[in-house]
Design a protein around this motif. Structure first.
Motif, mmCIF file in Angstrom:
data_model
loop_
_atom_site.group_PDB
_atom_site.id
_atom_site.type_symbol
_atom_site.label_atom_id
_atom_site.label_comp_id
_atom_site.label_asym_id
_atom_site.label_seq_id
_atom_site.Cartn_x
_atom_site.Cartn_y
_atom_site.Cartn_z
ATOM 1 N N MET A 239 6.964 16.620 9.954
ATOM 2 C CA MET A 239 7.236 15.768 11.115
ATOM 3 C C MET A 239 8.439 14.924 10.754
ATOM 4 S SD MET A 239 3.682 14.208 12.588
ATOM 5 C CE MET A 239 4.292 13.380 14.072
ATOM 6 N N GLU B 61 -4.832 8.133 2.246
ATOM 7 C CA GLU B 61 -3.665 8.958 1.931
ATOM 8 C C GLU B 61 -3.597 10.044 2.989
ATOM 9 O OE1 GLU B 61 -1.215 9.207 -0.231
ATOM 10 O OE2 GLU B 61 -1.766 8.015 -2.000
ATOM 11 N N HIS C 293 8.418 15.562 -3.742
ATOM 12 C CA HIS C 293 6.959 15.546 -3.622
ATOM 13 C C HIS C 293 6.411 16.252 -4.863
ATOM 14 C CE1 HIS C 293 2.930 15.586 -2.193
ATOM 15 N NE2 HIS C 293 3.200 15.475 -0.905
ATOM 16 N N MET D 276 0.825 -1.197 0.000
ATOM 17 C CA MET D 276 0.000 0.000 0.000
ATOM 18 C C MET D 276 0.865 1.255 0.000
ATOM 19 S SD MET D 276 -2.992 1.121 2.547
ATOM 20 C CE MET D 276 -3.215 2.851 2.841
ATOM 21 N N TYR E 45 9.143 11.797 8.172
ATOM 22 C CA TYR E 45 7.978 10.986 8.538
ATOM 23 C C TYR E 45 6.736 11.515 7.823
ATOM 24 C CZ TYR E 45 4.307 8.920 11.385
ATOM 25 O OH TYR E 45 3.182 8.259 11.809
ATOM 26 N N GLY E 46 6.676 12.830 7.704
ATOM 27 C CA GLY E 46 5.532 13.403 7.000
ATOM 28 C C GLY E 46 5.778 14.850 6.638
ATOM 29 N N MET E 47 5.154 15.279 5.558
ATOM 30 C CA MET E 47 5.220 16.684 5.165
ATOM 31 C C MET E 47 3.890 17.008 4.490
ATOM 32 S SD MET E 47 7.946 18.757 2.810
ATOM 33 C CE MET E 47 7.477 18.185 1.178
ATOM 34 N N VAL E 48 3.173 17.981 5.022
ATOM 35 C CA VAL E 48 1.865 18.305 4.459
ATOM 36 C C VAL E 48 1.838 19.767 4.039
ATOM 37 C CG1 VAL E 48 0.932 18.575 6.805
ATOM 38 C CG2 VAL E 48 -0.642 18.300 4.904
ATOM 39 N N GLY E 49 1.202 20.003 2.915
ATOM 40 C CA GLY E 49 1.132 21.363 2.394
ATOM 41 C C GLY E 49 0.763 21.320 0.929
ATOM 42 N N ASN F 98 -1.427 13.007 5.350
ATOM 43 C CA ASN F 98 -0.549 14.125 4.985
ATOM 44 C C ASN F 98 -0.980 14.793 3.679
ATOM 45 O OD1 ASN F 98 1.627 14.188 7.046
ATOM 46 N ND2 ASN F 98 1.953 12.091 6.335
ATOM 47 N N ASP G 54 2.148 3.100 -3.566
ATOM 48 C CA ASP G 54 1.511 4.107 -4.414
ATOM 49 C C ASP G 54 1.102 5.354 -3.638
ATOM 50 O OD1 ASP G 54 -0.374 2.719 -3.060
ATOM 51 O OD2 ASP G 54 -1.352 1.863 -4.818
ATOM 52 N N ARG G 55 1.748 5.613 -2.526
ATOM 53 C CA ARG G 55 1.460 6.871 -1.837
ATOM 54 C C ARG G 55 1.903 8.047 -2.686
ATOM 55 N NH1 ARG G 55 4.028 6.309 3.919
ATOM 56 N NH2 ARG G 55 4.444 8.481 3.479
ATOM 57 N N LEU G 56 1.304 9.209 -2.422
ATOM 58 C CA LEU G 56 1.610 10.387 -3.233
ATOM 59 C C LEU G 56 3.085 10.743 -3.140
ATOM 60 C CD1 LEU G 56 -1.444 12.638 -2.393
ATOM 61 C CD2 LEU G 56 -1.009 11.396 -4.501
ATOM 62 N N LEU H 77 -3.237 21.107 -1.884
ATOM 63 C CA LEU H 77 -2.370 20.240 -2.696
ATOM 64 C C LEU H 77 -3.013 20.013 -4.063
ATOM 65 C CD1 LEU H 77 0.292 18.664 -2.645
ATOM 66 C CD2 LEU H 77 -0.982 16.679 -1.851
ATOM 67 N N LEU I 79 3.680 16.352 -6.594
ATOM 68 C CA LEU I 79 2.374 16.999 -6.600
ATOM 69 C C LEU I 79 2.440 18.341 -5.859
ATOM 70 C CD1 LEU I 79 -0.217 16.056 -7.886
ATOM 71 C CD2 LEU I 79 -0.915 15.091 -5.702
ATOM 72 N N HIS J 282 7.485 10.143 16.639
ATOM 73 C CA HIS J 282 7.328 10.775 17.951
ATOM 74 C C HIS J 282 7.548 12.278 17.886
ATOM 75 C CE1 HIS J 282 7.793 7.071 20.746
ATOM 76 N NE2 HIS J 282 7.196 6.750 19.612
ATOM 77 N N GLY J 283 7.779 12.787 16.691
ATOM 78 C CA GLY J 283 8.166 14.189 16.542
ATOM 79 C C GLY J 283 7.013 15.151 16.707
ATOM 80 N N TYR K 206 7.438 11.818 23.532
ATOM 81 C CA TYR K 206 6.961 12.447 22.296
ATOM 82 C C TYR K 206 7.323 13.929 22.405
ATOM 83 C CZ TYR K 206 4.347 8.370 20.755
ATOM 84 O OH TYR K 206 3.991 7.124 20.296
ATOM 85 N N ASP K 207 7.599 14.584 21.272
ATOM 86 C CA ASP K 207 8.180 15.930 21.316
ATOM 87 C C ASP K 207 7.194 17.055 21.603
ATOM 88 O OD1 ASP K 207 10.691 15.002 20.887
ATOM 89 O OD2 ASP K 207 10.702 15.333 18.719
ATOM 90 N N PHE L 223 8.274 11.326 0.852
ATOM 91 C CA PHE L 223 9.003 12.411 1.528
ATOM 92 C C PHE L 223 10.514 12.152 1.592
ATOM 93 C CE2 PHE L 223 4.909 11.515 3.762
ATOM 94 C CZ PHE L 223 4.154 12.475 3.123
#
Lengths: 297, 499
Positions: free
Chosen positions: A44, B214, A28, A1, A91-95, B216, A4-6, B222, A30, A48-49, B280-281, A9
């Motif tokens: 992130m 999906e 990234h 799974m 771990y993640g980046m959103v925008g 993030n 095929d993530r967008l 986006l 897109l 745990h960040g 956790y931070d 990162f």
């Protein structure tokens, strides 16, 4: 799974400008297509960040990358400085988040960047240039060894004024000195954009106030979600409460209550210091610890 | 079956559910209410009269066949009970815990006219929990319809819509802005009321239906709703982005550092695990004396979280009286047990500065109830000369939310004057193929109401796509045929009976 993530990162490039400032390029495609000057992302670095907002310093639609310039100031950004190397992934980046900067119909623009703020002012300067404006960049650094991207600005701006606090490169003094030079030379500047530490943005707004030049600043308060849900990023602008994440991050610098912004930025200073101290101690411990035994096949 | 039950023959008292001791539980985040065991469930199931009117079914926003699943429990056919619930509700373990049953199914229960109503919520939870332990999942036989459906927001509305569309054979992708799915179930409702493992288990059932998540991904920024239809190849889109834009108090001192929205407090503690700082931070410094403004479920959650973070005094400040408090009765009761101090008919007018950007105290006035207002509740009016200060160092604001603005900012969808998305009775928006439901249409409501909206939108969407709503039976283990038709081979929904 996960295949095929967008985006995964992945960090595809890294450059270190100094011992504290570093650049990351994150793959990234897109987001590179969607990003506009003035927008930001929330990153992130680990599960745990914490979620930290970072202004988009550049984007490359062909290579499908987002550029972030980060200053190692707290626990998270220092840890990222150690762990975020080419080939690793966030771990993640959103925008891209926030309202894009209105590039408008300005004909002569002053783009002011202080320290780390030099990076996010770049897409704005380039955007204004593409819109046909005459662009003057004023870039401020503490000293000559911290100067970065001067060549990038020279390739897209009509004039570039570098200022250093100690005078080791360009004009001696803060960005306000460079701004005064530019304002003295050009009487017809019709817009100013300033990005940097709050104190610098306030200084820049004060320089342009007597000239009544519209001055936009980019605010970067504490945020969690970046989608308008937590209200942690609320700022006072012209006596109204605004959420920087969805109403901004760009606001009229002559209207922003910078005292309020600076107080709110110190909201978690106690916890930040404690986290930093704990982290440096654990790093020191790790350095002192004997190397793990080598496993033999 | 034995002779008909009457109100006199059923067990008279509602079967109690064990709870963690209040003094113990304020020190931990583990679940407060323990569920029914098998014996307790059987006794409680005996209390349902199986009345022909079935008011409970009408009282349930998703219309669960409640008497039928209770009957299955009574027959010890727990799997059968699970099958009955999951034909209409995908998340029994969640809804059994967080639904305001006293105003829905249990509020209209026939037994409740004379005795305490049947504990429908606890029975639903019993079945849901048993399914998680046993690893049951109802994966119906799905015939691909060839349609692609995009869902914006992985909260209760989005998940309910996603489940129905996946069952209708659509390829469903759910986009979520946070790094974890679940929406308000994840960031809003604390662990002691809804453990994460329960959310994970029920989300797992969605993935088994083929739904893709999906995270993030901030839709609107986006890519836009228009781009989902025009460029990303979705045949239909459902928007369930929630309300989520917190209302602040709007009194002097509102932007002090010790003032935050309940959304922020809960997101820090639940999603970002601030209660496990520094492991956790994300930090969330506990207040010593905390005032929570508001008396809804979110306010109750915020108070009880503050108590567990270590606050010594926690006040609930609400401008109306207890009778008008919108929270579930059980939550108010639990909060009282945990030592929360309620200041009814009290309204903040100013938050006082401690000279260092923090909070010193909250200045309030007393209120009294006047004439009924538009909502039918008596309007609170301030009592003259009743100003007084409550000494606190943290103020949590839980007085409601507004529409999240992002979809409105980035699409041409028609909005109403408050910024919520305009939708018709089938939850279709002004854009063909785009549906919306949950808080982003109605304003803040409950989890189950959002799920009901998600299912309603799914019905509208199926009609739009031309998918016939056939009640295809579940593929029971070992039974590959039905009326001689091979379920594995043929498109069951489209079989024509020869004339």
């Amino acid at each position: 799974m996960a295949i095929d993530r967008l985006s995964q990162f992945e960090i595809v490039a890294r450059e270190d400008f100094s011992d504290a400032t570093y650049l990351l390029e994150v793959h990234h495609p897109l987001m590179a297509r969607a990003a506009r000057p003035g927008q930001f992302v929330i990153v992130m670095s680990s599960e745990h960040g914490e979620r930290i907002p970072l202004t988009i310093a550049d984007y490359d639609r062909e290579r499908g990358t987002i550029t972030l310039v980060i200053q190692a100031v707290g626990k998270t950004t220092r840890e990222m400085q150690q762990t975020c190397t080419v080939g690793t992934a966030l771990y993640g980046m959103v925008g891209p988040m926030g309202m894009p900067s209105p590039l408008g119909h300005a004909r002569k623009v002053l783009c002011v960047g202080g320290g780390l703020g030099v990076a996010p002012i770049y897409p704005q300067a380039r955007g204004f240039k593409e819109n046909g404006a005459y662009v003057i960049a004023v870039l401020g650094f503490r000293t000559h060894s911290l100067v970065f991207w001067q060549d990038k600005f020279e390739s897209c701006c009509d004039e570039v004024i570098v200022c250093t606090d100690d005078g080791s490169a360009g004009v001696e003094g803060r960005v306000t000195e460079g701004m005064k030079l530019a304002l003295g030379k050009h009487a017809d500047i019709d817009e100013c954009v300033a990005i940097g530490p709050p104190i610098m943005m306030r200084g820049a707004a004060e320089v342009t106030r007597p000239f009544r030049i519209k001055t936009m600043v980019s605010l970067n308060p504490v945020m969690i979600d970046g989608t308008g849900m937590c209200g942690g990023c609320r700022v006072r602008v012209g006596n109204q409460v605004k959420f920087a994440c969805v109403d901004g991050p760009d606001f009229d610098g002559h209207e922003v209550d910078f005292d309020d912004l600076m107080t709110r930025l110190g909201r978690f200073s106690g916890e930040e210091k404690a986290a930093m101290k704990r982290w440096s101690e654990s790093c020191r411990m790790a350095q002192q610890a004997p190397l793990p035994p080598v496993k033999e096949e | 079956m034995a002779r008909k039950k009457t109100i006199r023959t059923i067990p008279q008292a509602r079967t109690p559910a064990a709870e963690q001791d209040p003094q113990e539980r304020i020190k931990n985040f583990t679940e407060v209410t323990h569920g029914y065991g098998q014996e307790e469930a059987l006794v409680e199931a005996e209390r349902c009269l199986m009345c022909p009117e079935q008011p409970c079914v009408a009282g349930c926003p998703v219309g669960i066949n409640i008497p039928s699943f209770i009957q299955k429990i009574g027959e010890r056919d727990f799997r059968g009970a699970y099958d009955v619930i999951t034909t209409t509700n995908l998340l029994p373990a969640v809804c059994g815990r967080v639904c305001p049953q006293e105003t829905q199914c249990e509020g209209v229960c026939t037994v409740g006219d004379t005795l305490e109503p049947v504990a429908i919520g606890r029975l639903e939870r019993f079945v849901g929990d048993m399914a998680i332990t046993a690893g049951w999942a109802n994966v119906p036989y799905i015939e691909p319809s060839g349609f692609r459906v995009g869902v914006v927001g992985a909260g209760p509305a989005g998940m309910a819509c996603a489940a129905d569309m996946a069952k209708a054979g659509c390829e469903v992708t759910v986009y979520e802005a946070f790094h974890q799915s679940g929406g308000v179930l994840r960031y809003g409702i604390p662990d002691f009321r809804l453990p994460n493992e329960v959310i994970d288990a029920e989300m797992g059932n969605l993935e088994k239906l083929g739904v893709r998540f999906e995270c993030n991904t901030l839709v609107g920024r986006l890519f836009t709703i228009e781009q989902m239809i025009d460029e990303l190849g979705f045949d239909a889109v459902f928007i369930g982005t929630g309300a989520g834009y917190p209302t602040m108090l709007g009194v002097p001192g509102d932007s002090l550092n010790g003032v935050l929205s309940a959304n922020e407090l809960l997101t820090r503690c639940n999603l970002m695990r601030a209660k496990e700082f520094p492991n956790y931070d994300t930090p969330m410094p506990p207040g010593r004396r905390v005032a929570v403004v508001g008396a809804g479920n979110t306010a109750m959650d915020a108070m009880r979280v503050c108590r567990r973070l270590g606050a010594e005094e926690v006040y609930c400040v609400y401008r109306r009286s207890r009778a008008e408090a919108p929270a579930r009765a059980e939550e108010v009761h639990h909060a009282e047990q945990e030592g929360i101090q309620f200041k009814w008919l009290t309204n903040p007018v100013e938050i006082l500065d401690d000279g260092d950007g923090g909070v010193q105290a909250m200045r309030c006035v007393r209120m009294e109830l006047g004439e009924p207002d538009d909502s039918g509740r008596r309007r609170p009016v301030p009592v003259a000369d009743s100003e007084h200060d409550i000494e606190v160092d943290l103020v949590v604001v839980a007085i409601g939310t507004n529409a999240n603005p992002i979809i409105g900012q980035t699409s041409k969808l028609a909005l109403n004057k408050w910024g919520y998305i305009d939708a018709d009775e089938h939850l279709a928006t002004s854009m063909p193929g785009v549906f919306a439901g949950g808080d982003i249409v109605t304003g803040a409501a409950t989890v189950i109401e959002a799920m009901g909206a998600g299912r309603k939108a799914a019905r509208g969407m199926k009609r739009f796509l031309g998918i016939r709503d056939v009640h295809a039976p579940y593929l029971v283990e070992g039974a590959d045929t039905l009326f001689g038709i091979d379920l594995r081979e043929r498109n069951f929904a489209r079989i024509r009976v020869p004339a």
